[in-house]
Design a protein around this motif. Structure first.
Motif, PDB file in Angstrom:
ATOM      1  N   GLU A 267       0.864  -1.205   0.029  1.00 11.27           N
ATOM      2  CA  GLU A 267       0.267   0.240   0.228  1.00 11.27           C
ATOM      3  C   GLU A 267       0.443   1.603  -0.190  1.00 11.27           C
ATOM      4  O   GLU A 267       2.557   1.419  -0.079  1.00 11.27           O
ATOM      5  N   PRO A 268       0.569   2.340  -0.501  1.00  7.51           N
ATOM      6  CA  PRO A 268       1.257   3.647  -0.028  1.00  7.51           C
ATOM      7  C   PRO A 268       1.189   3.735   0.675  1.00  7.51           C
ATOM      8  O   PRO A 268       0.681   3.684   2.040  1.00  7.51           O
ATOM      9  N   LEU A 269       2.644   4.915   1.670  1.00  6.63           N
ATOM     10  CA  LEU A 269       2.765   5.177   2.999  1.00  6.63           C
ATOM     11  C   LEU A 269       1.957   5.585   3.796  1.00  6.63           C
ATOM     12  O   LEU A 269       1.644   6.764   3.091  1.00  6.63           O
ATOM     13  N   GLY A 270       1.686   4.774   4.922  1.00  8.33           N
ATOM     14  CA  GLY A 270       0.716   5.818   5.365  1.00  8.33           C
ATOM     15  C   GLY A 270      -1.156   5.058   4.897  1.00  8.33           C
ATOM     16  O   GLY A 270      -1.256   5.186   6.293  1.00  8.33           O
ATOM     17  N   GLY A 271      -1.112   4.251   4.218  1.00 10.32           N
ATOM     18  CA  GLY A 271      -2.174   3.409   4.270  1.00 10.32           C
ATOM     19  C   GLY A 271      -3.142   3.755   2.668  1.00 10.32           C
ATOM     20  O   GLY A 271      -2.594   4.838   1.647  1.00 10.32           O
ATOM     21  N   ALA A 272      -3.841   2.734   1.968  1.00  6.77           N
ATOM     22  CA  ALA A 272      -4.212   3.068   0.988  1.00  6.77           C
ATOM     23  C   ALA A 272      -5.487   4.341   0.849  1.00  6.77           C
ATOM     24  O   ALA A 272      -5.898   4.760  -0.577  1.00  6.77           O
ATOM     25  N   HIS A 273      -5.802   4.635   1.508  1.00  7.83           N
ATOM     26  CA  HIS A 273      -6.529   6.000   1.735  1.00  7.83           C
ATOM     27  C   HIS A 273      -5.194   7.904   1.256  1.00  7.83           C
ATOM     28  O   HIS A 273      -6.556   8.362   1.317  1.00  7.83           O
ATOM     29  N   TYR A 274      -4.797   7.139   1.700  1.00  7.25           N
ATOM     30  CA  TYR A 274      -3.467   8.350   1.063  1.00  7.25           C
ATOM     31  C   TYR A 274      -3.620   9.177   0.192  1.00  7.25           C
ATOM     32  O   TYR A 274      -3.985   9.278  -0.853  1.00  7.25           O
ATOM     33  N   GLU A 275      -3.843   7.827  -1.605  1.00  6.62           N
ATOM     34  CA  GLU A 275      -2.839   7.764  -2.576  1.00  6.62           C
ATOM     35  C   GLU A 275      -4.082   6.660  -3.259  1.00  6.62           C
ATOM     36  O   GLU A 275      -3.197   5.654  -3.330  1.00  6.62           O
ATOM     37  N   PRO A 276      -5.373   6.411  -2.833  1.00  8.12           N
ATOM     38  CA  PRO A 276      -5.723   5.075  -2.902  1.00  8.12           C
ATOM     39  C   PRO A 276      -5.767   4.293  -4.937  1.00  8.12           C
ATOM     40  O   PRO A 276      -6.007   3.268  -5.112  1.00  8.12           O
ATOM     41  N   LYS A 277      -5.798   5.855  -5.830  1.00  9.29           N
ATOM     42  CA  LYS A 277      -4.798   4.949  -7.101  1.00  9.29           C
ATOM     43  C   LYS A 277      -3.888   4.038  -6.989  1.00  9.29           C
ATOM     44  O   LYS A 277      -3.904   3.055  -8.074  1.00  9.29           O
ATOM     45  N   VAL A 278      -3.291   4.639  -6.318  1.00 10.69           N
ATOM     46  CA  VAL A 278      -1.443   3.793  -6.114  1.00 10.69           C
ATOM     47  C   VAL A 278      -2.278   2.354  -5.581  1.00 10.69           C
ATOM     48  O   VAL A 278      -1.470   1.709  -6.580  1.00 10.69           O
ATOM     49  N   ALA A 279      -2.882   2.018  -4.655  1.00 16.59           N
ATOM     50  CA  ALA A 279      -3.178   0.876  -4.319  1.00 16.59           C
ATOM     51  C   ALA A 279      -4.169  -0.034  -5.174  1.00 16.59           C
ATOM     52  O   ALA A 279      -4.394  -1.307  -5.489  1.00 16.59           O
ATOM     53  N   TYR A 280      -5.153   1.059  -5.725  1.00 16.01           N
ATOM     54  CA  TYR A 280      -6.114   0.297  -6.960  1.00 16.01           C
ATOM     55  C   TYR A 280      -4.841  -0.286  -7.993  1.00 16.01           C
ATOM     56  O   TYR A 280      -4.950  -1.694  -8.124  1.00 16.01           O
TER      57      TYR A 280
END
Length: 318
Positions: A267-280
């Motif tokens: 996941e992005p640093l800090g969690g998926a909610h920081y950069e959702p597109k990266v997680a997707y």
């Protein structure tokens, strides 16, 4: 952006950064260097905090109010306007806590199934906080059988605190519905790929969690019972939820070490909610890789591989 208790130092630095930017704009002063220094501090603090998360803090991150839910992930990974949601178990009712439908991901046909939470109070009540009734699991099984018929891979997205524990759910056969899904999924002759994208608790997760490959996103958890429930059983209150989280070995690292899962999605640093597109994007890459990797196997081979995978988790003595 909302911040959890252990994220407060990051929140303070973010406020400093915003203040710095506003002062520069209002006064017409060049504050790029000062703002840049604060940005560096934010990154350092994030690495310090998120690089040393306790199991309980990871549980909290999996429940973060800004974290993407199943429909967010679906909309983020499928080809534009390709998701066609299907409803009903053809027996009792449609369950809004369990969603599913056909879609394409980079041109690959898939059947997407997952547990959906809600953001507003009304949505949460409607979705029952992502806790499915028996008709939800029966709907999921109906869609899996449909996918098998047309040789379409099944992708499940798991984010649930457990199956719905209400009296009406038990009256309609909650345990049987989950057990039936587990049984049928072991024999499905099409690829199944399971992803824990948030909470993965108990039979609620296992009801759509038997796959040829099972993965967890970095800030998720997967275990037989939620820490609070475990604490209430062992200590008769919720005060020991952190101790329970430590003892349950519920983190992705623990699950991978014990070979309950096949990999961890970064996941992005800090969690998926920081950069959702990266997680997707990370999730999408994994799905496409698995679809291509399992396309050469026959239905019988897929069934056999899946059964052997789960049988190997147990220890048997004659």
């Amino acid at each position: 952006m909302e911040y959890l208790e252990f994220e407060k130092p990051i929140e303070e630095l973010m406020e400093q950064y915003q203040t710095c930017s506003l002062v520069g704009e209002d006064a017409g002063v060049d504050v790029k260097l000062a703002c840049s220094q604060i940005e560096d501090k934010i990154i350092e603090k994030k690495k310090e905090i998120y690089g040393n998360l306790t199991p309980w803090q990871r549980v909290q991150l999996s429940r973060h109010p800004n974290r993407p839910y199943t429909l967010d992930f679906i909309n983020g990974i499928v080809d534009k306007d390709s998701f066609l949601e299907l409803h009903g178990d053809r027996n009792f009712a449609d369950d809004p806590a369990m969603i599913g439908g056909l879609a394409t991901i980079d041109g690959h046909r898939v059947m997407l199934i997952g547990t959906q939470k809600g953001r507003t109070t009304k949505e949460r009540q409607h979705r029952r906080f992502g806790m499915s009734n028996p008709e939800g699991y029966r709907k999921a099984l109906r869609l899996m059988k449909l996918a098998e018929k047309f040789k379409i891979p099944v992708v499940t997205l798991i984010d649930t605190p457990g199956a719905y524990p209400g009296l009406e759910a038990e009256e309609r056969g909650q345990g049987e519905a989950i057990a039936r899904n587990i049984f049928e999924m072991t024999m499905l002759k099409t690829p199944i790929f399971c992803y824990i994208i948030g909470e993965g608790a108990s039979g609620g997760a296992l009801g759509i969690g038997v796959g040829n490959k099972v993965y967890m996103l970095e800030n998720t958890w997967y275990t037989v019972i939620a820490p609070e429930s475990c604490s209430s059983i062992l200590w008769r209150n919720w005060n020991h939820k952190e101790d329970a989280a430590n003892a349950l070995k519920l983190t992705p690292k623990d699950a991978l070490e014990h070979k309950f899962i096949d990999g961890i999605i970064e996941e992005p640093l800090g969690g998926a909610h920081y950069e959702p597109k990266v997680a997707y994007d990370h999730l999408k890459q994994s799905i496409i890789q698995n679809i291509k990797g399992f396309s050469k196997f026959s239905g019988k081979e897929l069934e056999q591989q899946r059964q052997e995978k789960f049988i190997s988790m147990g220890q048997f003595k004659g």
